[in-house]
Design an enzyme around this catalytic site. Structure first.
Site, PDB file in Angstrom:
ATOM      1  N   ASP A  34      -8.429 -12.171  36.936  1.00  0.00           N
ATOM      2  CA  ASP A  34      -8.012 -11.455  38.144  1.00  0.00           C
ATOM      3  C   ASP A  34      -6.622 -11.875  38.622  1.00  0.00           C
ATOM      4  O   ASP A  34      -6.184 -13.001  38.390  1.00  0.00           O
ATOM      5  CB  ASP A  34      -9.049 -11.716  39.253  1.00  0.00           C
ATOM      6  CG  ASP A  34      -8.938 -10.705  40.381  1.00  0.00           C
ATOM      7  OD1 ASP A  34      -8.355  -9.625  40.157  1.00  0.00           O
ATOM      8  OD2 ASP A  34      -9.418 -11.005  41.477  1.00  0.00           O
ATOM      9  N   HIS A  51      -0.926  -6.758  33.750  1.00  0.00           N
ATOM     10  CA  HIS A  51      -1.999  -6.710  32.742  1.00  0.00           C
ATOM     11  C   HIS A  51      -1.462  -7.153  31.374  1.00  0.00           C
ATOM     12  O   HIS A  51      -2.138  -7.847  30.626  1.00  0.00           O
ATOM     13  CB  HIS A  51      -2.577  -5.293  32.635  1.00  0.00           C
ATOM     14  CG  HIS A  51      -3.249  -4.837  33.901  1.00  0.00           C
ATOM     15  ND1 HIS A  51      -4.104  -5.641  34.614  1.00  0.00           N
ATOM     16  CD2 HIS A  51      -3.186  -3.668  34.590  1.00  0.00           C
ATOM     17  CE1 HIS A  51      -4.543  -4.992  35.688  1.00  0.00           C
ATOM     18  NE2 HIS A  51      -3.985  -3.798  35.703  1.00  0.00           N
ATOM     19  N   LEU A 145     -14.308 -19.783  17.143  1.00  0.00           N
ATOM     20  CA  LEU A 145     -14.675 -19.301  18.484  1.00  0.00           C
ATOM     21  C   LEU A 145     -15.010 -17.803  18.475  1.00  0.00           C
ATOM     22  O   LEU A 145     -14.392 -17.023  17.751  1.00  0.00           O
ATOM     23  CB  LEU A 145     -13.495 -19.564  19.429  1.00  0.00           C
ATOM     24  CG  LEU A 145     -13.673 -19.198  20.885  1.00  0.00           C
ATOM     25  CD1 LEU A 145     -12.997 -20.248  21.771  1.00  0.00           C
ATOM     26  CD2 LEU A 145     -13.106 -17.823  21.219  1.00  0.00           C
TER      27      LEU A 145
END
Ligand code: FPP
Length: 257
Positions: A34, A51, A145
């Site tokens: 955020d 973004h 991962l």
């Protein structure tokens, strides 16, 4: 307990992680990315610049997480509620996701990262859906991962979807209702097969969950910072892990320490 190496080198910079315990590294970290819009607005730039910067931060944090031995990262890239944003912002976010899944696949493969997705992909453009399938396929054999990108994801929708699937199986006689338990229910969620979420990180200053992983964060530790996601960095991430390692996780029981 075993400690991590004194210095971690991430993208050419050294970070001090030598006080972290290997055994207490969270297995699965969720991130609400955020503050992108506010980060850009503060710089008199369009929200989408934020973004774009946020997507770079995600790359850096996944890299850091991988070095720390974290098994999975779930990142909130687009929520079922984000469709309410201006069309231009939604379109540019979709373009950014498309670009990310085109340009970064080699990078994820080089770093042994496996990509998976959570969310309803059927509402997304066919082209993006194809890129998502391709990302899953081309990284499927990586055993490092797991990067779980939540796209068109909403936790309530996920729980309703799981409930419908289970109901269907009960109606078809494939599940006996009495056999349904929490573990079994979890297998109908997008996160099935991933470790429990140990830590939820929310930058950007807000203190809410925003319909993210409501079921999965039942016992997650929460770490908040006012820093906007594009300014989030490996040092802050390591700080979050350091704080996590000091938490007394009781899971409803009594002191473990
Ligand atoms: C919330 O910040 C962030 C989003 C709605 C999108 C997150 C997307 C990215 C970080 C980039 C795309 C991801 C990938 C994987 C390419 P906000 O816009 O609500 O910020 P604000 O609260 O400051 O307005």
């Amino acid at each position: 307990m075993q400690k991590l190496p004194e210095q971690l080198i991430i993208e050419g910079k050294e970070y001090n992680a030598g006080d972290l315990f290997v055994e207490l590294i969270p297995k699965h970290v969720a991130v609400i990315m955020d503050g992108n819009g506010r980060w850009a607005t503060m710089r008199n730039q369009h929200r989408t610049t934020g973004h774009r910067a946020g997507a770079e931060t995600l790359k850096l944090i996944v890299h850091t997480a991988s070095k720390l031995g974290i098994k999975a990262i779930t990142a909130y890239a687009f929520s079922t509620e984000n469709w309410k944003r201006p069309k231009l912002e939604v379109d540019l976010l979709m373009m950014l996701l498309d670009k990310y899944l085109t340009e970064e696949i080699d990078y994820w493969n080089q770093n042994n990262v496996k990509i998976i997705f959570s969310g309803d992909e059927t509402a997304l453009a066919d082209k993006l859906q194809k890129k998502m399938k391709n990302a899953v396929k081309t990284t499927a054999n990586n055993n490092g991962l797991v990067l779980n990108l939540a796209i068109n994801y909403g936790s309530r929708a996920e729980i309703v979807r799981a409930t419908k699937k289970i109901t269907q199986e009960v109606l078809e006689g494939r599940i006996v209702l009495e056999d349904l338990d929490e573990k079994h229910f979890g297998e109908y969620l997008y996160t099935s097969g991933l470790p429990e979420i140990d830590l939820l990180i929310r930058p950007g200053g807000d203190m809410r969950i925003s319909n993210f992983l409501l079921w999965q964060i039942a016992y997650a530790e929460i770490w908040l910072t006012p820093i906007f996601w594009p300014d989030f960095n490996p040092e802050l991430f390591i700080n979050a892990i350091r704080d996590f390692q000091k938490r007394d996780r009781r899971f409803g029981g009594l002191n473990s320490k």
